[in-house]
Design a protein around this motif. Structure first.
Motif, PDB file in Angstrom:
ATOM      1  N   VAL A   1       0.845  -1.191   0.000  1.00 52.60           N
ATOM      2  CA  VAL A   1       0.000   0.000   0.000  1.00 52.60           C
ATOM      3  C   VAL A   1       0.880   1.240   0.000  1.00 52.60           C
ATOM      4  N   LEU A   2       0.545   2.195  -0.874  1.00 53.83           N
ATOM      5  CA  LEU A   2       1.240   3.476  -0.950  1.00 53.83           C
ATOM      6  C   LEU A   2       0.232   4.577  -0.660  1.00 53.83           C
ATOM      7  N   GLU A   3       0.529   5.430   0.319  1.00 54.16           N
ATOM      8  CA  GLU A   3      -0.343   6.562   0.617  1.00 54.16           C
ATOM      9  C   GLU A   3       0.312   7.847   0.135  1.00 54.16           C
ATOM     10  N   LEU A   4      -0.434   8.628  -0.616  1.00 50.78           N
ATOM     11  CA  LEU A   4       0.023   9.946  -1.058  1.00 50.78           C
ATOM     12  C   LEU A   4      -0.520  11.003  -0.105  1.00 50.78           C
ATOM     13  N   GLY A   5       0.308  11.972   0.238  1.00 52.08           N
ATOM     14  CA  GLY A   5      -0.137  13.042   1.130  1.00 52.08           C
ATOM     15  C   GLY A   5      -0.533  12.532   2.497  1.00 52.08           C
ATOM     16  N   ALA A   6       0.371  11.803   3.159  1.00 49.87           N
ATOM     17  CA  ALA A   6       0.041  11.117   4.412  1.00 49.87           C
ATOM     18  C   ALA A   6      -0.148  12.059   5.592  1.00 49.87           C
ATOM     19  N   GLY A   7       0.362  13.280   5.519  1.00 50.40           N
ATOM     20  CA  GLY A   7       0.109  14.264   6.576  1.00 50.40           C
ATOM     21  C   GLY A   7       0.688  13.867   7.916  1.00 50.40           C
ATOM     22  N   THR A   8      -0.180  13.637   8.893  1.00 48.12           N
ATOM     23  CA  THR A   8       0.259  13.276  10.239  1.00 48.12           C
ATOM     24  C   THR A   8       0.639  11.804  10.357  1.00 48.12           C
ATOM     25  N   GLY A   9       0.282  10.991   9.359  1.00 48.09           N
ATOM     26  CA  GLY A   9       0.605   9.573   9.408  1.00 48.09           C
ATOM     27  C   GLY A   9      -0.437   8.706  10.076  1.00 48.09           C
ATOM     28  N   LEU A  10      -1.610   9.250  10.375  1.00 48.38           N
ATOM     29  CA  LEU A  10      -2.636   8.463  11.072  1.00 48.38           C
ATOM     30  C   LEU A  10      -2.957   7.162  10.358  1.00 48.38           C
ATOM     31  N   LEU A  11      -3.155   7.206   9.051  1.00 47.05           N
ATOM     32  CA  LEU A  11      -3.589   6.005   8.342  1.00 47.05           C
ATOM     33  C   LEU A  11      -2.520   4.919   8.353  1.00 47.05           C
ATOM     34  N   SER A  12      -1.263   5.306   8.303  1.00 51.81           N
ATOM     35  CA  SER A  12      -0.207   4.291   8.370  1.00 51.81           C
ATOM     36  C   SER A  12      -0.230   3.574   9.709  1.00 51.81           C
ATOM     37  N   ILE A  13      -0.500   4.312  10.771  1.00 51.01           N
ATOM     38  CA  ILE A  13      -0.569   3.718  12.110  1.00 51.01           C
ATOM     39  C   ILE A  13      -1.792   2.822  12.237  1.00 51.01           C
ATOM     40  N   ALA A  14      -2.929   3.289  11.723  1.00 47.71           N
ATOM     41  CA  ALA A  14      -4.182   2.562  11.881  1.00 47.71           C
ATOM     42  C   ALA A  14      -4.283   1.347  10.977  1.00 47.71           C
ATOM     43  N   LEU A  15      -3.760   1.432   9.758  1.00 50.92           N
ATOM     44  CA  LEU A  15      -4.045   0.413   8.748  1.00 50.92           C
ATOM     45  C   LEU A  15      -2.867  -0.488   8.397  1.00 50.92           C
ATOM     46  N   SER A  16      -1.674  -0.179   8.871  1.00 52.09           N
ATOM     47  CA  SER A  16      -0.499  -0.959   8.457  1.00 52.09           C
ATOM     48  C   SER A  16      -0.620  -2.427   8.815  1.00 52.09           C
ATOM     49  N   ALA A  17      -1.285  -2.734   9.924  1.00 50.36           N
ATOM     50  CA  ALA A  17      -1.411  -4.138  10.337  1.00 50.36           C
ATOM     51  C   ALA A  17      -2.277  -4.938   9.371  1.00 50.36           C
ATOM     52  N   CYS A  18      -3.043  -4.264   8.532  1.00 49.86           N
ATOM     53  CA  CYS A  18      -3.928  -4.945   7.588  1.00 49.86           C
ATOM     54  C   CYS A  18      -3.212  -5.341   6.301  1.00 49.86           C
ATOM     55  N   ALA A  19      -2.014  -4.771   6.045  1.00 54.05           N
ATOM     56  CA  ALA A  19      -1.344  -4.929   4.758  1.00 54.05           C
ATOM     57  C   ALA A  19       0.009  -5.612   4.917  1.00 54.05           C
ATOM     58  N   LYS A  20       0.571  -6.043   3.796  1.00 55.00           N
ATOM     59  CA  LYS A  20       1.914  -6.626   3.809  1.00 55.00           C
ATOM     60  C   LYS A  20       2.954  -5.534   4.046  1.00 55.00           C
ATOM     61  N   SER A  21       2.801  -4.421   3.357  1.00 49.41           N
ATOM     62  CA  SER A  21       3.663  -3.259   3.599  1.00 49.41           C
ATOM     63  C   SER A  21       2.844  -2.001   3.414  1.00 49.41           C
ATOM     64  N   TYR A  22       3.252  -0.953   4.111  1.00 51.55           N
ATOM     65  CA  TYR A  22       2.553   0.335   4.034  1.00 51.55           C
ATOM     66  C   TYR A  22       3.603   1.427   3.959  1.00 51.55           C
ATOM     67  N   THR A  23       3.578   2.191   2.884  1.00 46.73           N
ATOM     68  CA  THR A  23       4.527   3.289   2.701  1.00 46.73           C
ATOM     69  C   THR A  23       3.773   4.606   2.716  1.00 46.73           C
ATOM     70  N   ALA A  24       4.091   5.439   3.709  1.00 46.17           N
ATOM     71  CA  ALA A  24       3.476   6.753   3.853  1.00 46.17           C
ATOM     72  C   ALA A  24       4.394   7.786   3.223  1.00 46.17           C
ATOM     73  N   THR A  25       3.850   8.622   2.336  1.00 43.73           N
ATOM     74  CA  THR A  25       4.669   9.614   1.644  1.00 43.73           C
ATOM     75  C   THR A  25       4.081  11.007   1.804  1.00 43.73           C
ATOM     76  N   ASP A  26       4.965  11.980   1.734  1.00 42.14           N
ATOM     77  CA  ASP A  26       4.548  13.387   1.733  1.00 42.14           C
ATOM     78  C   ASP A  26       5.773  14.224   1.386  1.00 42.14           C
ATOM     79  N   ILE A  27       5.612  15.550   1.451  1.00 39.19           N
ATOM     80  CA  ILE A  27       6.743  16.435   1.201  1.00 39.19           C
ATOM     81  C   ILE A  27       7.738  16.310   2.355  1.00 39.19           C
ATOM     82  N   ALA A  28       8.988  16.654   2.086  1.00 39.82           N
ATOM     83  CA  ALA A  28      10.061  16.448   3.062  1.00 39.82           C
ATOM     84  C   ALA A  28       9.806  17.099   4.419  1.00 39.82           C
ATOM     85  N   PRO A  29       9.281  18.340   4.500  1.00 40.55           N
ATOM     86  CA  PRO A  29       9.092  18.952   5.829  1.00 40.55           C
ATOM     87  C   PRO A  29       8.130  18.194   6.735  1.00 40.55           C
TER      88      PRO A  29
END
Length: 326
Positions: free
Chosen positions: A155-183
């Motif tokens: 799973v690839l997330e665009l515009g992950a922001g605070t990262g909530l979805l990676s924390i909540a949903l990563s256990a459901c997937a084989k891999s979870y990559t959260a992306t956003d701008i560098a800052p």
């Protein structure tokens, strides 16, 4: 594998005309009374509460009521009522589950860093995570996502922001990559570390530990758009498994500024693989012209099939499930 990852309703019609789709969804929105004021006093923006440095997010998942039949079921009702909760525990039936997440926000960046909206949490992410987690924990007869296939998906997330979805949903997937701008990457990593032991800014917990399948990577849509097409594949992150392609792209509440739309559409197109990649686009219906332009640009690619998933989330949210076919 991922061609069946999302389960669409029978006889669902694809979205083929942006103007028609906009007319339908905004007509439905205008017919539904909504409370436009959020807890932080914003009107129609969708922040959870941008005044707080830290938020506690709680997902309460509940098993649907079990159907009962007359006759035999009624004859045993007294016995079941006496046993109560202990009977459920004896049978090993889970009736509820709670997931709690602690989330830091950077409210200063929201006000001082131009164009930064990802440093605070937005309601759309909570609404989406609630339904996905509910369906994953207590699968209905018609889930949107195939639970078993998701477990083997990247799973690839665009515009992950605070990262909530990676924390909540990563256990459901084989891999979870959260992306956003560098800052924003330090904030995402901070929040993952707040919720998974062993996670630090540059260190992951051992493989197999909770959160160990999460990656945090830079993916600036405008940077990708500025690159020659032949160089774009060298820029965006790839799944951690060798030669794997992205199975699912999540775009949650990323459609809000017209200047970003060309880059966003091109990014979705570039990171996806025909015949394999699905995308879920969750939009809070704000400016009608911005949502229309997004749809027009994406449909003009002529490489995607788009379907509106009515009923998956309540208005003012719209969900489009999309698969790349060419």
């Amino acid at each position: 594998m991922s061609s069946n990852l999302l389960k669409l309703p029978d006889n669902i019609e694809p979205v083929t005309d942006a103007d028609e789709e906009i007319f339908l969804v905004y007509t439905a929105l205008n017919q539904k009374p909504l409370d436009p004021t959020g807890p932080d006093g914003f009107h129609g923006l969708g922040h959870v509460d941008s005044r707080q440095d830290t938020l506690s997010i709680r997902f309460e998942l509940t098993a649907p009521p079990q159907p009962t039949s007359s006759g035999a079921a009624e004859s045993k009702s007294a016995s079941r009522s006496r046993k109560g909760k202990s009977a459920r525990k004896t049978r090993g039936e889970e009736t509820s589950h709670v997931i709690e997440i602690e989330l830091a926000q950077d409210k200063t960046a929201l006000r001082s860093r131009k164009g930064d909206t990802g440093s605070v949490l937005w309601q759309a992410s909570i609404a989406f995570a609630q339904v996905i987690l509910q369906q994953h924990r207590f699968p209905p007869s018609n889930p949107l996502v195939d639970k078993d296939l998701l477990r083997e998906s990247h799973v690839l997330e665009l515009g992950a922001g605070t990262g909530l979805l990676s924390i909540a949903l990563s256990a459901c997937a084989k891999s979870y990559t959260a992306t956003d701008i560098a800052p924003l990457l330090p904030l995402i990593r901070k929040n993952i570390a707040l919720n998974f032991a062993g996670w630090m800014q540059n260190t992951k917990p051992p493989e197999g530990s909770p959160g160990s399948n999460i990656s945090v990577e830079e993916l600036d849509w405008e940077t990708l758009l500025s690159l020659p097409p032949t160089r774009r594949s060298l820029y965006y992150p790839k799944p951690p498994e060798p030669n794997a392609k992205w199975d699912l792209i999540l775009i949650v509440d990323c459609i809000y500024h017209p200047s970003l739309l060309p880059a966003l559409v091109e990014t979705i197109e570039t990171v996806s693989t025909a015949g394999k990649t699905w995308a879920l686009v969750i939009v809070e219906l704000r400016q009608e012209d911005v949502v229309r332009e997004f749809l027009e640009r994406w449909l003009n690619k002529e490489t995607w099939r788009l379907f509106r998933m009515d009923g998956f989330l309540d208005l003012p949210y719209i969900v489009w499930a999309c698969q790349k076919y060419a």
